[in-house]
Design an enzyme around this catalytic site. Structure first.
Site, short mmCIF file in Angstrom:
data_model
loop_
_atom_site.label_atom_id
_atom_site.label_comp_id
_atom_site.label_asym_id
_atom_site.label_seq_id
_atom_site.Cartn_x
_atom_site.Cartn_y
_atom_site.Cartn_z
N HIS A 106 -3.13 -14.96 39.51
CA HIS A 106 -1.98 -15.86 39.65
C HIS A 106 -1.47 -15.73 41.10
O HIS A 106 -0.41 -15.17 41.35
CB HIS A 106 -0.89 -15.46 38.66
CG HIS A 106 0.17 -16.49 38.45
ND1 HIS A 106 0.22 -17.68 39.16
CD2 HIS A 106 1.25 -16.52 37.61
CE1 HIS A 106 1.27 -18.38 38.77
NE2 HIS A 106 1.90 -17.71 37.83
N ASP A 158 5.36 -7.65 32.92
CA ASP A 158 5.07 -9.02 32.49
C ASP A 158 5.04 -9.01 30.97
O ASP A 158 5.03 -7.94 30.33
CB ASP A 158 3.72 -9.47 33.07
CG ASP A 158 3.47 -10.96 32.90
OD1 ASP A 158 4.36 -11.68 32.42
OD2 ASP A 158 2.35 -11.41 33.23
N CYS A 194 7.75 -11.75 36.24
CA CYS A 194 7.39 -13.12 36.63
C CYS A 194 7.93 -14.17 35.66
O CYS A 194 7.90 -15.36 35.98
CB CYS A 194 5.89 -13.25 36.79
SG CYS A 194 4.95 -12.76 35.34
N ARG A 216 9.56 -18.96 43.91
CA ARG A 216 8.36 -19.74 43.61
C ARG A 216 8.38 -21.06 44.36
O ARG A 216 7.35 -21.52 44.87
CB ARG A 216 8.25 -20.00 42.10
CG ARG A 216 7.98 -18.77 41.23
CD ARG A 216 6.66 -18.10 41.57
NE ARG A 216 5.54 -19.01 41.46
CZ ARG A 216 4.97 -19.36 40.32
NH1 ARG A 216 5.41 -18.88 39.17
NH2 ARG A 216 3.92 -20.18 40.31
#
Length: 303
Positions: free
Chosen positions: A126, A221, A261, A289
């Site tokens: 990612h 995560d 995230c 982001r």
């Protein structure tokens, strides 16, 4: 010559420049007309909040626009090959961001497209997330080199990309994951060489306390990724010792920051007191982001 961002390794020569550009964009540097008339095609096989929105808002703020395709709206969902899709979209768009179940499919799209391809998440990496993560760390710690980041949980795509990003930036990285859920071995081997070159360390363990000790950044995560819902009960039991809670973060530096995230599952991988507490920077991380995607697009789309 077109440039793809399939892996964090694809930014090994200019990751610092991309981070600096993202920081300038966030600070208000205006690039609005630069991508005027440019089109970003978004192919999303998985649902998304942050990735899709940040790309759509980002290309709009830079003067361009986006076209969104999911598997129910495009012919890929009815059997058209990735190879054909790549060639067709290359005639219409200027860049494709592809969120896929399979890393192999992202590579196939890139190999057959004549326009830049951005990996917007697959089962191996990612990369866009890590640009935002590094930007967030630098904002809060004023540096990257020499810090310690502890990733605790599933050695998944985010973990794999973090390993590479930390090795490139000289961040000491420690991952604590259960047996059977360790990060990708090939990525570890490649990142180990980079870490040695950049004066940092890379540690993989099954002990969350070892990883968290003296950490400047604690990162986790979700334990169950999209498409793994049938494994939820089994994984939640296995990963319970890897929860980020007050007891675990007591081993970190007193001024540690907590990162995730998102989306987060309070009471599973992290307790509410941590993710909603004073050390959490998860919403700065989410905002970044947008600035990361804009910097990536400006770097690889011709203008």
């Amino acid at each position: 010559m077109k440039r793809d961002i399939i892996s964090v390794f694809d930014m090994k020569d200019d990751l610092t420049d991309i981070l600096d550009l993202a920081a300038r964009l966030k600070a208000g540097e205006k690039y609005t007309p630069v991508l005027q008339g440019k089109t970003l095609a978004l192919i999303f096989e998985k649902s998304s909040t942050r990735t899709r929105t940040s790309f759509e808002v980002g290309i709009y703020q830079l003067g361009g626009h986006s076209v969104h395709l999911n598997q129910h709206e495009s012919q890929m969902g009815r059997g058209e090959t990735i190879e054909d899709t790549a060639q067709v979209l290359s005639r219409f768009a200027d860049c494709i961001a592809y969120r896929a179940f399979s890393h192999e499919d992202v590579c196939t799209l890139a190999a057959n497209a004549s326009i830049p391809i951005i990996n917007a998440l697959d089962d191996l990496e990612h990369p866009c997330q890590i640009v935002a993560d590094l930007l967030t760390i630098k904002e809060h710690k004023q540096r990257l080199q020499g810090l310690k980041l502890a990733y605790i949980g599933d050695g998944n795509n985010v973990c794999n990309s973090l390993i590479i990003g930390c090795a490139l930036m000289g961040i000491n990285f420690a991952a604590a994951c259960p047996e059977g859920y360790l990060p990708d071995a090939e990525i570890i081997a490649q990142a180990q060489q980079l870490a040695e070159k950049n004066g940092s360390t890379l540690q993989i363990t099954t002990d969350p306390v070892v990883a968290a000790t003296a950490a400047d950044i604690i990162y986790t995560d979700a334990w169950v990724s999209m498409g793994q819902e049938e494994q939820a009960a089994e994984k939640e039991q296995l990963f319970a010792p890897y929860q980020i809670n007050a007891e675990l973060v007591a081993h970190a530096q007193k001024d540690y920051i907590f990162m995730h995230c998102l989306p987060a599952h309070r009471g599973l991988e992290v307790t509410p007191e941590i993710i909603d507490g004073p050390h959490s920077v998860v919403f700065d991380e989410a905002e970044n982001r947008l600035h990361a995607q804009k910097a990536i697009m400006l770097t690889i789309i011709d203008h």
